[in-house]
Design a protein around this motif. Structure first.
Motif, short mmCIF file in Angstrom:
data_model
loop_
_atom_site.label_atom_id
_atom_site.label_comp_id
_atom_site.label_asym_id
_atom_site.label_seq_id
_atom_site.Cartn_x
_atom_site.Cartn_y
_atom_site.Cartn_z
N ALA A 25 34.55 47.20 43.30
CA ALA A 25 35.83 46.53 43.06
C ALA A 25 35.87 45.17 43.74
N GLU A 26 35.12 45.06 44.84
CA GLU A 26 35.17 43.82 45.64
C GLU A 26 33.95 43.77 46.55
N ARG A 28 38.28 55.66 47.36
CA ARG A 28 37.60 54.38 47.60
C ARG A 28 36.50 54.64 48.62
N GLU A 30 44.79 46.75 51.89
CA GLU A 30 45.61 46.80 50.67
C GLU A 30 45.05 47.76 49.63
N ARG A 31 43.74 47.91 49.64
CA ARG A 31 43.08 48.74 48.64
C ARG A 31 42.91 50.19 49.09
#
Ligand code: SAM
Length: 326
Positions: A303-304, A189, A77-78
């Motif tokens: 971010a995660e 990312r 999703e990212r």
């Protein structure tokens, strides 16, 4: 054939062998003899690394695979739709296959110093995933290299699993992450796998498996020097040794000389005392806070983060700071 092998200048055979020879000469002339871990990976070294990942003791691969499988949807999703996924130190691309299954990836760019192995794996992947553009780049990722021109207009996601970042010294890790930020560009990312600090006995076993796969991998460096640089290492004269250095939070790999001996490589000779070692690899382990601080220092924001239940291994989704501000 649709596969475009892009051999960067740094991977050019003769040039690479000259650099290898000089690096080995330089490393063996130090008080603590050392050779960069990147030289562990010729084609045979890459095959032996795959053997290591299948040993019961080597928890990092199976743990990271499980984290990726479990969180593949959230990770996908990212990743921007239609992105090019650039994997640093791709090896057998086993982990990338999980993301390629669920994310909308237009092109996959595996980058690795082990050129022949990389091309074999890329060909196999192209057959297994019809329609996927696979654009392997044989290069040393610690030096500047070019990405394929055909991905110039695609959004980019970096993938750096295997805790390969742990093979760098702190300043090298920062330099690599900065370089990755420049290469991947604004909006990028970076999905990165990082091994966590844990009990010494788990680490000691992981890097010295009972079947001897890690020992064979480490000793292959000497065979490689014999093959490519005309060295005369007697492999029976050395043994593998790995241990967790708690103070430095790293597993160290060494090749220990069993006897007093002289070794010749490309017209130079090097003396070894009995018990003297060649330091061949460090594998730094990180706490979550420590890794976050390394990433922040290189221009990335977390971010995660995903972990396994035992908190043995972590997978982080990083975002370029610039992109976050937008
Ligand atoms: C620890 S293995 C990880 C392999 C795979 N990514 C995984 O997670 O199982 C490190 C990989 O990085 C590659 N590698 C090591 N140093 C490199 C360098 N300086 N430039 C490019 N690739 C490198 C090796 O050939 C190897 O495939």
């Amino acid at each position: 054939m649709t596969l475009h092998a892009r051999l960067s200048r740094s991977a050019d055979r003769d040039g690479a062998n000259t650099t290898f020879l000089h690096d080995v000469w330089h490393g063996l002339a130090q008080d603590q003899k050392r050779i960069s871990p990147k030289y562990l990976y010729d084609e045979r070294g890459s095959e032996l690394f795959v053997d290591i990942t299948r040993t019961p003791e080597y928890y990092p691969t199976r743990t990271e695979l499980a984290i990726l499988e479990e969180n593949a949807g959230a990770i996908a999703e990212r990743i921007p739709r239609g992105a090019a996924m650039i994997e640093f130190g791709a090896g057998a691309s086993t982990k990338a296959r999980i993301l390629l299954r669920v994310a909308d990836i237009a092109a996959y760019v595996p980058v690795d110093i082990s050129g022949a192995f990389l091309l074999g794996e890329a060909r196999q992947l192209e057959q297994d995933v019809p329609g996927l553009k696979v654009l392997p780049v044989a290069a040393d990722f610690t030096a500047p290299f070019e990405l394929p021109a055909s991905i110039a207009d695609l959004p980019r996601a970096g993938f750096f699993p295997g805790s390969t970042l742990g093979n760098f010294e702190a300043h090298e890790a920062t330099a690599f992450l900065r370089h990755a930020a420049t290469l991947l560009g604004p909006g990028a990312r970076l999905i990165i796998g990082v091994d966590c600090v844990k009990e010494a006995n788990v680490l000691n076993e992981a890097y010295d498996d009972a079947a001897g796969s890690t020992a064979a991998f480490n000793l292959n460096l000497l065979s490689r020097i014999n093959r490519e640089l005309g060295g005369d290492f007697d492999l029976n004269g050395f043994r593998h040794c790995a241990f967790y250095n708690r103070e430095q939070r790293r597993v160290e790999m060494h090749l220990v000389s069993r006897v007093r001996q002289k070794v010749r490589i490309g017209g130079r000779s090097f003396d070894f005392r009995r018990g003297e070692t060649i330091h061949t690899e460090n594998s730094y382990k990180f706490t979550l806070e420590q890794f976050r601080s390394v990433a922040n220092g290189a221009g990335w924001q977390q971010a995660e983060v995903w972990l396994d239940p035992e908190r043995f291994f972590s997978v982080h989704m990083l975002v370029c700071e610039d992109a976050r501000r937008k």
